[in-house]
Design an enzyme around this catalytic site. Sequence first.
Site, PDB file in Angstrom:
ATOM      1  N   ASN A  95       0.864  -1.185   0.000  1.00  0.00           N
ATOM      2  CA  ASN A  95       0.000   0.000   0.000  1.00  0.00           C
ATOM      3  C   ASN A  95       0.898   1.231   0.000  1.00  0.00           C
ATOM      4  OD1 ASN A  95      -1.806   2.051   0.512  1.00  0.00           O
ATOM      5  ND2 ASN A  95      -2.265   1.403   2.605  1.00  0.00           N
ATOM      6  N   LYS A 149       0.127   4.267  -0.306  1.00  0.00           N
ATOM      7  CA  LYS A 149      -0.499   5.478   0.248  1.00  0.00           C
ATOM      8  C   LYS A 149      -0.229   6.648  -0.704  1.00  0.00           C
ATOM      9  CE  LYS A 149      -0.073   3.408   4.761  1.00  0.00           C
ATOM     10  NZ  LYS A 149       0.013   3.563   6.208  1.00  0.00           N
ATOM     11  N   HIS A 152      -9.541   1.424   5.132  1.00  0.00           N
ATOM     12  CA  HIS A 152      -8.245   1.631   5.791  1.00  0.00           C
ATOM     13  C   HIS A 152      -8.436   2.617   6.947  1.00  0.00           C
ATOM     14  CE1 HIS A 152      -4.119   2.818   6.534  1.00  0.00           C
ATOM     15  NE2 HIS A 152      -3.754   1.698   5.928  1.00  0.00           N
ATOM     16  N   GLU A 191      -6.732   5.013   7.927  1.00  0.00           N
ATOM     17  CA  GLU A 191      -6.502   6.426   7.563  1.00  0.00           C
ATOM     18  C   GLU A 191      -7.742   7.012   6.899  1.00  0.00           C
ATOM     19  OE1 GLU A 191      -2.803   5.803   5.472  1.00  0.00           O
ATOM     20  OE2 GLU A 191      -1.868   5.275   7.389  1.00  0.00           O
ATOM     21  N   GLU A 212      -5.342  -4.526  11.028  1.00  0.00           N
ATOM     22  CA  GLU A 212      -4.278  -3.535  11.181  1.00  0.00           C
ATOM     23  C   GLU A 212      -4.488  -2.724  12.461  1.00  0.00           C
ATOM     24  OE1 GLU A 212      -2.301  -2.410   7.233  1.00  0.00           O
ATOM     25  OE2 GLU A 212      -4.095  -1.198   7.394  1.00  0.00           O
ATOM     26  N   GLY A 240       2.722   2.542  10.726  1.00  0.00           N
ATOM     27  CA  GLY A 240       3.687   3.614  10.504  1.00  0.00           C
ATOM     28  C   GLY A 240       4.454   4.020  11.754  1.00  0.00           C
ATOM     29  N   SER A 250       3.514  -1.843  10.309  1.00  0.00           N
ATOM     30  CA  SER A 250       4.983  -1.857  10.442  1.00  0.00           C
ATOM     31  C   SER A 250       5.610  -3.213  10.099  1.00  0.00           C
ATOM     32  CB  SER A 250       5.410  -1.409  11.843  1.00  0.00           C
ATOM     33  OG  SER A 250       5.018  -0.066  12.067  1.00  0.00           O
TER      34      SER A 250
END
Length: 255
Positions: free
Chosen positions: A9, A11, A99, A101, A171, A177, A217
């Site tokens: 991904n 992003k 996701h 985010e 996730e 991250g 991560s």
Amino acid sequence: MRKPLISGNWKMNHNHFEAIQCVQKLAYLVGKEDFDRADVSIHPPFTDIRSVQTVIDADRLQFILGAQHCHWDDKGAFTGEVSPSFLSKLGVKYVICGHSERRELFGETDQMVANKVAAILRHGMTPIMCCGETLSERESGQTEAKVLGQVRAGLAGRKPEQVASMVIAYEPIWAIGTGRTATSDDAQHMCAAIRHAVAGLAGADAAASIRVQYGGSVKAGTIAELIAQPDVDGALVGGASLDPDEFARIAKLGA
Ligand code: PGA
């Protein structure tokens, strides 16, 4: 036997020139024997998808084209949105939806995620539906309630054979991250809990077929232990997918 799926991904990283270079580098590093062991999807930004598709087609690469997001309607007055039908026309096979985010920064609700899951399937593509808890939810013992609630909401109304074809990415938000990875035991525990919830919703066959990825991560040094867990069927990889050398080692399952 569920074949692992490793998904990169990107992003909002890599313009279309950088995307082409990245895929070409990956093509040198990931070989046929690697694709025999794992499916590998790449999820570039929308503006790169056509360029990446052209490289994959021209060089007959085995990377699978993915997208990071889509709308649930086929067309209409939705400024800035991208239709799932446009993605399927470009040869996109996997679409990430829900996701964290998108949920946390752009207000995507469980209902929107369920609409996207339905739309992605309607266009013959595979949803990678994400779920995960925040650190405070984890610390207050809410992990399963949050994650399994997202799973139930996202799968609502789907037929067992549709659920069987899907991918769910667990996730934990505190691991995305941050360099903090869930332990392989934590990842296994939640991926098994998700599979168990899927069995309750869609039956044992769907639960046995659905692929459950871990994300947060993931690095070349951690993938082998994660993938060794019985209910972890691959990884959704963010930061480490931007570096072709690192992502290639993840695609090789750490070998
Ligand atoms: P990360 O991102 O690997 O950089 O933690 C994972 C993701 O957000 O899908």
